[in-house]
Design a protein around this motif. Structure first.
Motif, short mmCIF file in Angstrom:
data_model
loop_
_atom_site.label_atom_id
_atom_site.label_comp_id
_atom_site.label_asym_id
_atom_site.label_seq_id
_atom_site.Cartn_x
_atom_site.Cartn_y
_atom_site.Cartn_z
N TYR A 155 0.79 -1.23 0.00
CA TYR A 155 0.00 0.00 0.00
C TYR A 155 0.82 1.28 0.00
O TYR A 155 0.25 2.38 0.10
CB TYR A 155 -0.94 0.01 1.21
N GLY A 156 2.13 1.18 -0.11
CA GLY A 156 2.99 2.35 -0.04
C GLY A 156 2.65 3.43 -1.07
O GLY A 156 2.60 4.61 -0.74
N GLU A 157 2.41 3.02 -2.31
CA GLU A 157 2.06 3.98 -3.35
C GLU A 157 0.77 4.72 -3.03
O GLU A 157 0.67 5.93 -3.24
CB GLU A 157 1.94 3.29 -4.70
N GLN A 158 -0.22 4.01 -2.51
CA GLN A 158 -1.50 4.63 -2.16
C GLN A 158 -1.34 5.59 -0.99
O GLN A 158 -1.91 6.68 -0.99
CB GLN A 158 -2.56 3.57 -1.84
N ILE A 159 -0.57 5.20 0.01
CA ILE A 159 -0.33 6.07 1.17
C ILE A 159 0.33 7.37 0.71
O ILE A 159 -0.11 8.46 1.07
CB ILE A 159 0.53 5.34 2.23
N GLU A 160 1.36 7.25 -0.11
CA GLU A 160 2.06 8.44 -0.61
C GLU A 160 1.15 9.29 -1.48
O GLU A 160 1.20 10.52 -1.43
CB GLU A 160 3.32 8.04 -1.36
N LYS A 161 0.30 8.66 -2.27
CA LYS A 161 -0.65 9.39 -3.12
C LYS A 161 -1.59 10.24 -2.28
O LYS A 161 -1.82 11.42 -2.59
CB LYS A 161 -1.45 8.41 -3.98
N VAL A 162 -2.14 9.67 -1.22
CA VAL A 162 -3.06 10.41 -0.36
C VAL A 162 -2.34 11.59 0.28
O VAL A 162 -2.87 12.71 0.34
CB VAL A 162 -3.68 9.49 0.72
N ILE A 163 -1.12 11.38 0.75
CA ILE A 163 -0.35 12.46 1.38
C ILE A 163 -0.07 13.56 0.36
O ILE A 163 -0.29 14.75 0.64
CB ILE A 163 0.96 11.91 1.98
N LYS A 164 0.38 13.20 -0.83
CA LYS A 164 0.70 14.19 -1.87
C LYS A 164 -0.54 14.99 -2.29
O LYS A 164 -0.48 16.21 -2.43
CB LYS A 164 1.30 13.50 -3.09
N GLU A 165 -1.66 14.31 -2.48
CA GLU A 165 -2.89 15.00 -2.89
C GLU A 165 -3.37 15.96 -1.81
O GLU A 165 -3.83 17.06 -2.12
CB GLU A 165 -3.99 13.98 -3.21
N THR A 166 -3.26 15.55 -0.57
CA THR A 166 -3.70 16.41 0.54
C THR A 166 -2.81 17.64 0.64
O THR A 166 -3.31 18.76 0.79
CB THR A 166 -3.70 15.63 1.86
N LEU A 167 -1.50 17.46 0.55
CA LEU A 167 -0.59 18.60 0.61
C LEU A 167 -0.78 19.52 -0.59
O LEU A 167 -0.72 20.74 -0.45
CB LEU A 167 0.85 18.12 0.70
N ALA A 168 -1.06 18.95 -1.76
CA ALA A 168 -1.29 19.76 -2.95
C ALA A 168 -2.53 20.64 -2.78
O ALA A 168 -2.56 21.79 -3.24
CB ALA A 168 -1.44 18.87 -4.18
N ALA A 219 -3.16 2.51 8.85
CA ALA A 219 -4.22 3.50 8.74
C ALA A 219 -4.96 3.40 7.41
O ALA A 219 -4.37 3.11 6.38
CB ALA A 219 -3.64 4.90 8.90
N LEU A 220 -6.25 3.67 7.45
CA LEU A 220 -7.06 3.77 6.25
C LEU A 220 -6.83 5.13 5.59
O LEU A 220 -6.32 6.06 6.21
CB LEU A 220 -8.54 3.60 6.59
N ASP A 221 -7.24 5.25 4.33
CA ASP A 221 -7.04 6.50 3.59
C ASP A 221 -7.63 7.72 4.31
O ASP A 221 -7.01 8.78 4.33
CB ASP A 221 -7.65 6.41 2.19
N CYS A 222 -8.80 7.58 4.89
CA CYS A 222 -9.44 8.71 5.56
C CYS A 222 -8.62 9.18 6.77
O CYS A 222 -8.54 10.37 7.05
CB CYS A 222 -10.87 8.38 5.98
#
Length: 96
Positions: A39-52, A68-71
């Motif tokens: 799930y590393g790619e998904q975790i990083e994607k959520v972090i990047k999108e939120t910071l963006a 942790a879940l995405d939410c």
């Protein structure tokens, strides 16, 4: 937006993630997770999108994931970002 101070949100409890954000010239994510292979790619994607969504382009993020879940990842990243930007008193609800 520019990071004003290092900030952290979250815990090291099961099903949570601890996010620490500090100033850096470019966005880097240091992920420590037992499920990073899956799930590393998904975790990083959520972090990047939120910071963006906050307009943060330069930051070093240390993420210690405990399943942790995405939410939860998004909520912890939002809290850390608001603290790092100094906007905790006037949160940007549009990011939700």
């Amino acid at each position: 937006m520019e990071i004003k101070q290092t900030a952290m949100a979250g815990t090291l409890e099961s099903s949570d993630i601890q996010i620490t954000i500090s100033a850096a010239p470019e966005l880097t994510i240091d992920l420590d997770s037992s499920v990073a292979d899956l799930y590393g790619e998904q975790i990083e994607k959520v972090i990047k999108e939120t910071l963006a969504a906050y307009g943060i382009e330069g930051a070093h993020v240390k993420a210690v994931d405990k399943g942790a879940l995405d939410c939860v990842i998004k909520a912890r990243t939002m809290a850390a970002a608001q603290r790092a930007l100094g906007t905790s008193e006037t949160p940007n609800w549009e990011v939700l």
